[in-house]
Motif scaffolding. Structure first.
Motif, short mmCIF file in Angstrom:
data_model
loop_
_atom_site.label_atom_id
_atom_site.label_comp_id
_atom_site.label_asym_id
_atom_site.label_seq_id
_atom_site.Cartn_x
_atom_site.Cartn_y
_atom_site.Cartn_z
N UNK A 126 8.74 11.68 12.90
CA UNK A 126 9.68 11.21 11.89
C UNK A 126 9.64 9.73 11.60
N UNK A 127 8.66 9.05 12.18
CA UNK A 127 8.54 7.60 11.97
C UNK A 127 7.17 7.24 11.43
N UNK A 128 7.09 6.04 10.87
CA UNK A 128 5.79 5.53 10.48
C UNK A 128 5.08 4.94 11.69
N UNK A 129 3.78 4.76 11.60
CA UNK A 129 3.02 4.18 12.71
C UNK A 129 3.51 2.78 13.06
N UNK A 172 -2.39 2.22 16.83
CA UNK A 172 -1.00 2.39 16.44
C UNK A 172 -0.43 3.59 17.20
N UNK A 229 2.36 -0.77 15.23
CA UNK A 229 1.19 -1.49 15.74
C UNK A 229 1.26 -1.63 17.25
N UNK A 287 3.74 7.19 3.02
CA UNK A 287 4.21 5.97 3.66
C UNK A 287 3.95 4.78 2.75
N UNK A 322 -0.25 11.22 4.34
CA UNK A 322 -0.65 11.89 5.59
C UNK A 322 -0.42 13.38 5.45
N UNK A 327 0.84 -1.19 0.00
CA UNK A 327 0.00 0.00 0.00
C UNK A 327 0.88 1.25 0.00
N UNK A 384 0.44 -4.75 9.33
CA UNK A 384 0.91 -3.64 8.51
C UNK A 384 2.25 -3.19 9.05
N UNK A 418 4.97 -0.25 8.36
CA UNK A 418 5.13 1.03 7.68
C UNK A 418 6.60 1.34 7.46
N UNK A 419 6.87 1.99 6.33
CA UNK A 419 8.17 2.60 6.16
C UNK A 419 8.27 3.85 7.02
N UNK A 420 9.43 4.47 7.02
CA UNK A 420 9.64 5.64 7.87
C UNK A 420 9.11 6.93 7.24
N UNK A 436 -7.27 -0.90 5.86
CA UNK A 436 -7.54 -0.19 7.11
C UNK A 436 -7.76 1.29 6.83
N UNK A 439 -7.89 4.98 8.64
CA UNK A 439 -7.32 5.60 9.83
C UNK A 439 -8.09 6.83 10.26
N UNK A 440 -8.11 7.04 11.57
CA UNK A 440 -8.64 8.27 12.12
C UNK A 440 -7.57 9.36 12.12
N UNK A 494 -4.26 9.27 8.05
CA UNK A 494 -3.65 8.58 6.92
C UNK A 494 -4.72 8.21 5.91
N UNK A 522 0.15 5.07 1.61
CA UNK A 522 -0.74 5.97 2.34
C UNK A 522 -0.12 7.37 2.30
#
Lengths: 117, 116
Positions: free
Chosen positions: B40-43, B35, B45, A90, A38, A34, A105, A107-109, B105, B107-108, A44, A36
């Motif tokens: 600077x990071x992705x979510x 999450x 879990x 992402x 943001x 995927x 899931x 996620x990349x950074x 998914x 997201x909120x 997202x 996404x």
């Protein structure tokens, strides 16, 4: 285990020029992939997804991505950037976790896209 | 708006206080996820529910964290005795699963927690 590497933390383009956001993945399973986006103070939003059908996937807002298994890549492209495309993007890999039924899931950074006027 | 909603959007608290966040998923979605996203990071879990059952918890979820989804609809995430390291954006997502098919998914907007 699965992982995602977004090769650029920041990308800056001029409005009207092409966008390329790079993503490489690693997965022991056939992954779903995927992208996404943001925007600041917003949730997202799913741009597009690959789930083992066509390798070239078209998403919203003119974005598309190509799944290349031989290169383990899933790069995001858009022919012509718009100011409203400025956001964090992402790349996400999803694989099933058989013990819980969840599709995990990872996620990349993230890649921050700046669009210059 | 029929998307995922979260409340509050922002929370500032002092170290040692307890905080609770709420998530309302899309109404027909049977799965709900939490999450955490740091700058600077992705979510990452934290935990997930199928209906009211909490099926998985990440190692990131220390004993100070607890989540519930009592009626299989909304969910709460509570953090007890907050620490500065808990400062992050807490994201909720929901999805629909039917049989073997699991859909994407949604997201909120997240709850941004600042612990001072």
């Amino acid at each position: 285990a699965q992982s995602v590497t977004q090769l650029d933390s920041h990308v800056s383009v001029s409005e009207g020029t092409p966008v390329l956001l790079r993503c490489n993945y690693s997965s022991s399973y056939s992954p779903s992939l995927f992208w996404y986006v943001q925007h600041p103070n917003k949730g997202l939003q799913l741009l597009l997804k690959y789930t083992s059908a066509a390798t070239l996937v078209k998403g919203i807002n003119g974005f598309e991505a190509e799944f290349k298994k031989s290169e383990t890549s899933f790069h995001l492209t858009k022919p012509s950037a718009h100011m409203s495309d400025a956001a964090e993007y992402f790349c996400v890999v999803s694989v099933p976790r058989g013990d819980t039924g969840r599709r995990a899931l990872t996620f990349g950074s993230g890649t921050r896209l700046q669009v210059q006027p | 708006d029929t998307g995922v909603s979260q409340d509050p959007r922002h929370k500032i608290t002092k170290r040692g206080q307890n905080v609770t966040f709420r998530c309302d998923p899309i109404s027909e979605h049977n799965r709900l996820y939490w999450y955490r996203q740091t700058l600077g990071q992705g979510p990452e879990f934290l935990t997930y529910f199928q209906n009211e059952a909490q099926l998985e918890k990440s190692r990131l979820l220390s004993d100070r964290f607890s989540a519930e989804r009592p009626k299989g609809s909304f969910s709460t995430l509570e953090i007890q005795r907050t620490e500065q390291g808990d400062s992050a954006m807490y994201l909720c997502a929901s999805s629909l699963t039917r049989g073997d098919l699991s859909y994407e998914q949604y997201f909120g907007p997240g709850t941004r927690l600042t612990v001072t």
